[in-house]
Design a protein around this motif. Sequence first.
Motif, mmCIF file in Angstrom:
data_model
loop_
_atom_site.group_PDB
_atom_site.id
_atom_site.type_symbol
_atom_site.label_atom_id
_atom_site.label_comp_id
_atom_site.label_asym_id
_atom_site.label_seq_id
_atom_site.Cartn_x
_atom_site.Cartn_y
_atom_site.Cartn_z
ATOM 1 N N ALA B 10 0.628 -0.872 0.037
ATOM 2 C CA ALA B 10 -0.063 -0.603 0.189
ATOM 3 C C ALA B 10 1.371 1.423 -0.141
ATOM 4 O O ALA B 10 0.743 1.958 -0.790
ATOM 5 N N ALA B 11 1.976 1.128 0.752
ATOM 6 C CA ALA B 11 2.842 3.016 0.965
ATOM 7 C C ALA B 11 3.277 2.903 -0.006
ATOM 8 O O ALA B 11 3.311 3.574 -0.660
ATOM 9 N N HIS B 12 3.764 1.974 -1.012
ATOM 10 C CA HIS B 12 4.506 1.897 -2.126
ATOM 11 C C HIS B 12 4.232 2.361 -3.632
ATOM 12 O O HIS B 12 4.074 3.002 -4.364
ATOM 13 N N CYS B 13 2.921 2.054 -2.959
ATOM 14 C CA CYS B 13 1.472 1.930 -4.556
ATOM 15 C C CYS B 13 1.331 3.562 -4.428
ATOM 16 O O CYS B 13 1.458 4.435 -5.123
ATOM 17 N N CYS B 14 0.836 4.149 -3.363
ATOM 18 C CA CYS B 14 0.685 5.550 -3.197
ATOM 19 C C CYS B 14 1.713 6.403 -3.455
ATOM 20 O O CYS B 14 1.512 7.283 -3.917
ATOM 21 N N LEU B 15 2.514 5.833 -3.106
ATOM 22 C CA LEU B 15 4.582 6.637 -3.720
ATOM 23 C C LEU B 15 4.207 6.572 -4.747
ATOM 24 O O LEU B 15 4.832 7.487 -5.287
ATOM 25 N N MET B 16 3.998 5.457 -5.775
ATOM 26 C CA MET B 16 4.183 5.185 -6.984
ATOM 27 C C MET B 16 2.809 6.323 -7.638
ATOM 28 O O MET B 16 2.966 6.680 -8.892
ATOM 29 N N LEU B 17 1.535 6.101 -7.268
ATOM 30 C CA LEU B 17 0.723 7.143 -7.588
ATOM 31 C C LEU B 17 0.939 8.318 -7.544
ATOM 32 O O LEU B 17 0.543 9.273 -8.160
ATOM 33 N N ASP B 18 1.869 8.975 -6.845
ATOM 34 C CA ASP B 18 2.328 10.229 -6.664
ATOM 35 C C ASP B 18 3.267 10.940 -8.188
ATOM 36 O O ASP B 18 3.414 11.413 -8.352
ATOM 37 N N TRP B 19 4.353 9.650 -7.778
ATOM 38 C CA TRP B 19 5.257 9.993 -9.053
ATOM 39 C C TRP B 19 4.988 9.985 -10.760
ATOM 40 O O TRP B 19 5.621 10.721 -11.772
ATOM 41 N N LEU B 20 3.782 8.956 -10.090
ATOM 42 C CA LEU B 20 3.264 8.814 -11.830
ATOM 43 C C LEU B 20 2.318 9.762 -12.320
ATOM 44 O O LEU B 20 2.627 10.551 -13.500
ATOM 45 N N ASP B 21 1.849 10.405 -11.384
ATOM 46 C CA ASP B 21 0.937 11.882 -11.688
ATOM 47 C C ASP B 21 0.545 11.603 -12.990
ATOM 48 O O ASP B 21 0.655 12.664 -13.828
ATOM 49 N N ALA B 22 -0.308 10.267 -13.533
ATOM 50 C CA ALA B 22 -0.875 10.326 -14.166
ATOM 51 C C ALA B 22 -1.947 11.071 -14.728
ATOM 52 O O ALA B 22 -2.063 11.398 -16.351
ATOM 53 N N LYS B 30 -0.940 -2.295 -13.551
ATOM 54 C CA LYS B 30 -0.371 -1.704 -13.364
ATOM 55 C C LYS B 30 0.289 -2.112 -12.225
ATOM 56 O O LYS B 30 2.144 -1.973 -12.450
ATOM 57 N N LEU B 31 0.216 -1.770 -11.552
ATOM 58 C CA LEU B 31 0.825 -1.578 -10.250
ATOM 59 C C LEU B 31 1.398 -2.750 -10.063
ATOM 60 O O LEU B 31 2.322 -2.967 -9.418
ATOM 61 N N ALA B 32 0.665 -4.056 -10.104
ATOM 62 C CA ALA B 32 0.965 -5.435 -9.709
ATOM 63 C C ALA B 32 2.451 -5.954 -10.556
ATOM 64 O O ALA B 32 3.118 -5.892 -10.163
ATOM 65 N N ALA B 33 1.850 -4.937 -11.592
ATOM 66 C CA ALA B 33 3.316 -5.116 -12.500
ATOM 67 C C ALA B 33 4.269 -5.523 -12.368
ATOM 68 O O ALA B 33 5.470 -5.177 -12.580
ATOM 69 N N ALA B 34 4.652 -3.572 -11.909
ATOM 70 C CA ALA B 34 6.015 -3.249 -11.474
ATOM 71 C C ALA B 34 6.053 -3.869 -10.056
ATOM 72 O O ALA B 34 7.609 -3.365 -9.731
ATOM 73 N N PHE B 35 5.370 -4.336 -9.516
ATOM 74 C CA PHE B 35 6.058 -4.489 -7.968
ATOM 75 C C PHE B 35 6.203 -6.192 -8.063
ATOM 76 O O PHE B 35 6.696 -7.010 -7.245
ATOM 77 N N GLU B 36 5.275 -6.791 -9.042
ATOM 78 C CA GLU B 36 5.882 -8.485 -9.137
ATOM 79 C C GLU B 36 5.017 -9.233 -8.572
ATOM 80 O O GLU B 36 5.035 -9.901 -7.063
ATOM 81 N N THR B 153 9.879 6.551 -13.166
ATOM 82 C CA THR B 153 8.587 5.943 -12.737
ATOM 83 C C THR B 153 7.881 5.891 -14.466
ATOM 84 O O THR B 153 7.410 5.630 -14.941
ATOM 85 N N ARG B 154 6.927 7.521 -14.620
ATOM 86 C CA ARG B 154 7.402 7.803 -15.157
ATOM 87 C C ARG B 154 6.867 7.667 -16.866
ATOM 88 O O ARG B 154 6.161 6.895 -17.793
ATOM 89 N N GLU B 155 8.486 7.396 -16.620
ATOM 90 C CA GLU B 155 8.351 6.786 -18.566
ATOM 91 C C GLU B 155 8.646 5.358 -18.023
ATOM 92 O O GLU B 155 8.122 5.196 -19.110
ATOM 93 N N TRP B 156 8.516 4.712 -17.592
ATOM 94 C CA TRP B 156 8.303 3.464 -17.461
ATOM 95 C C TRP B 156 6.989 2.949 -17.748
ATOM 96 O O TRP B 156 6.660 2.000 -18.609
ATOM 97 N N TYR B 157 5.856 3.878 -17.198
ATOM 98 C CA TYR B 157 4.455 3.495 -17.126
ATOM 99 C C TYR B 157 4.389 3.726 -18.515
ATOM 100 O O TYR B 157 3.080 3.008 -18.971
ATOM 101 N N GLU B 158 4.822 4.691 -19.096
ATOM 102 C CA GLU B 158 3.883 5.767 -20.581
ATOM 103 C C GLU B 158 4.903 4.512 -21.704
ATOM 104 O O GLU B 158 4.224 4.460 -22.521
#
Lengths: 160, 160
Positions: B10-22, B30-36, B153-158
């Motif tokens: 949960a903590a890492h997902c929140c951080l990632m959501l902020d970094w993505l700023d999608a 997507k989140l599950a793939a990022a963390f396997e 993180t954004r780069e990977w996401y896109e």
Amino acid sequence: MRMNEGVEWAAHCCLMLDWLDAGRPVPTAKLAAAFEVPPAYLNKQLQALVRAGILTSTAGVRGGFQLARPLTKITMMDVVAAIEGPEEAFQCTEIRQRGPGVGTPERILRTPCAVNAAMRRAETQWRKALAAQTLADVSAAVTRKAPKVAEQTREWYETA
Amino acid sequence: MRMNEGVEWAAHCCLMLDWLDAGRPVPTAKLAAAFEVPPAYLNKQLQALVRAGILTSTAGVRGGFQLARPLTKITMMDVVAAIEGPEEAFQCTEIRQRGPGVGTPERILRTPCAVNAAMRRAETQWRKALAAQTLADVSAAVTRKAPKVAEQTREWYETA
DNA sequence: GTCGAATTACTCGGATATATAATGTCCGAGTCGGGCAGG
DNA sequence: CCTGCCCGACTCGGACATTATATATCCGAGTAATTCGAC
């Protein structure tokens, strides 16, 4: 995240052993009767206290458990660690470095996980607070409200 | 006493959501793939964050999860409480008043359990330490060591 | 070309299995105390 | 009467069930985008 019930049992047993001041070992059966808990399961917790060096055990007819040292030398942390084990509650599994990574593994491994660091900071506070309180402090708190508790406990023990 | 793995996720997902700023919802996959991690199980944790008001969820084709408020307004305590629930780790079962009692029930009920009090004191320290740290603090700690993390993180996401 | 409705693919959400840990039980090994025989 | 040995009962200690919790999975309900047709 629930703490083992055995921690509560262990703490109360230590207090009772001190109040009884029996001079000889107290068997599991007596302690279990005092708290109405399953004797065999309580025995398991007491075994853990022995392994942790908080109690000493004696086998044989008049055997049982005794405090290995005075309550002033036993902290709440000692009791919790004896029952719960030494490992931290929060276990970092390093999920940040899994998956189609962000950054190189090498760099990641060099920097500690910030989430983990935050958790550890909190948990350290918890451990410090536990270590700062001895069972003697707890016993004193009880005695302040109920001064006769030791006497009454001994009385019950000798009659039963 | 082990903390749910979901707290870390949960903590890492929140951080990632902020970094993505999608600007739009990010799906569980997507989140599950990022963390396997298992997508369906991660989804369950994210649901808990929604119930706690930390995330908002959107159904439908371009649905997913978004932060309900900025990281400065989300403490580690919020995340832990969302996943683990509100109850204390140490649950006092009042064993002191069971069995062939020491003292009258009435008197016992009036005075709080000293063991419980000691435990609560420690746990309060833990909660205070968690509440004192926001996810923004954690994010800042990461950014200090790895300034490009959000960009990467954004780069990977896109691309993915 | 534009608008609108039906369709369709995607996503969340909760109900349902499985694995793991906590709780509870049981029986054997060891040991101390008492009893009994011998001096 | 005293001493030493033997027997027996009691207690701990760990191995073995059972229950509760955490982990993992699956499928249905709902929604928003897209497509297709009509105007």
